[in-house]
Motif scaffolding. Sequence first.
Motif, mmCIF file in Angstrom:
data_model
loop_
_atom_site.group_PDB
_atom_site.id
_atom_site.type_symbol
_atom_site.label_atom_id
_atom_site.label_comp_id
_atom_site.label_asym_id
_atom_site.label_seq_id
_atom_site.Cartn_x
_atom_site.Cartn_y
_atom_site.Cartn_z
ATOM 1 N N ILE A 117 0.835 -1.199 0.000
ATOM 2 C CA ILE A 117 0.000 0.000 0.000
ATOM 3 C C ILE A 117 0.872 1.253 0.000
ATOM 4 O O ILE A 117 0.714 2.143 -0.827
ATOM 5 N N PHE A 121 0.902 4.621 -2.872
ATOM 6 C CA PHE A 121 0.268 5.902 -2.632
ATOM 7 C C PHE A 121 1.136 6.787 -1.751
ATOM 8 O O PHE A 121 1.939 6.314 -0.966
ATOM 9 N N SER A 122 0.926 8.064 -1.850
ATOM 10 C CA SER A 122 1.643 9.012 -1.004
ATOM 11 C C SER A 122 0.962 9.119 0.344
ATOM 12 O O SER A 122 -0.228 9.385 0.438
ATOM 13 N N GLU A 126 -3.964 11.391 2.500
ATOM 14 C CA GLU A 126 -4.821 10.289 2.940
ATOM 15 C C GLU A 126 -6.066 10.168 2.074
ATOM 16 O O GLU A 126 -6.485 9.082 1.706
ATOM 17 N N SER A 128 -6.555 11.062 -1.052
ATOM 18 C CA SER A 128 -6.235 10.523 -2.363
ATOM 19 C C SER A 128 -6.039 9.021 -2.283
ATOM 20 O O SER A 128 -6.451 8.273 -3.177
ATOM 21 N N GLU A 129 -5.444 8.553 -1.206
ATOM 22 C CA GLU A 129 -5.176 7.133 -1.048
ATOM 23 C C GLU A 129 -6.467 6.324 -0.968
ATOM 24 O O GLU A 129 -6.616 5.307 -1.658
ATOM 25 N N TRP A 130 -7.402 6.758 -0.179
ATOM 26 C CA TRP A 130 -8.627 5.959 -0.052
ATOM 27 C C TRP A 130 -9.447 6.002 -1.333
ATOM 28 O O TRP A 130 -10.074 5.016 -1.707
ATOM 29 N N ASP A 192 -7.996 0.926 6.194
ATOM 30 C CA ASP A 192 -6.957 1.484 7.069
ATOM 31 C C ASP A 192 -7.462 1.632 8.500
ATOM 32 O O ASP A 192 -7.180 2.620 9.170
#
Length: 266
Positions: A117, A121-122, A126, A128-130, A192
Amino acid sequence: MTTKQTIPSDEDLTAFIDGELTAEEAARIEAMVKEDESAAERLELLARASLPFKQAFAPLLAEAPREKLQAMLAAIPVQESAKSSPAPVFASRRRFLGALAASLVAGIAIDRAVIGIGARFSAKDENSEWRAVVADYVSLYTPESLAGPVPGRDDQAAQLAGLDEKLGLSLSPEAISLPGVDFKRALLLQYDGKALAQIAYLDPETGPMALCIVKSDKGPKASDLERRKGMNVVYWSNATHAFMLIGQAAADRMTAIAEGVRGRVT
């Protein structure tokens, strides 16, 4: 060869991950996952989204040889992609779970980069990641995935009540209704370590659509538009939650639908 069987439902795959199926049902799911790439990818995404799959493989913790499993963990390439691996996706998942068991026995802290993960992703964004994880998941839906009658209002309200309890919201069928788009189901997932609500719809013109909500303390953000996995995503947030509407409808239509539901759910 890919089978023509219907992809198992999210509920069936989640029950399989959590070890809640009978031996016969579990064998059926396992056989389908081995033969159907779409089913394997969906199982992979459900497991990666932090659903409680650990219980399903609890026997590994007691039976797996410590030294052998530690060697398996060390042998996993950190940046190896699923597409480049010659092994089936499900087999790769089983090897990963074995390595995870080894790490638990040995008391090793597994960094998120090891499970793939953090490398994708950066951590600075957060939200943008989800959205990326949700887009991966929703991209697997087809109209057949959401086939069936539209649930009645009472059934919709009951499904939404389960989301309210975990997310601290008060969602009604009227609040989350989308013009010209059929409500299909409301699911409570986990990403997460946080509850993630997914309200799935079927647009007769463009196919699957989803409204997703997760708790967030990143503060209010005006709505914005992006493209992920060939779909349009409209996303926004308030002081307590982040929202996204994702689907294959045209950008202007998605924006208009999102603006309507935004005013009702926030």
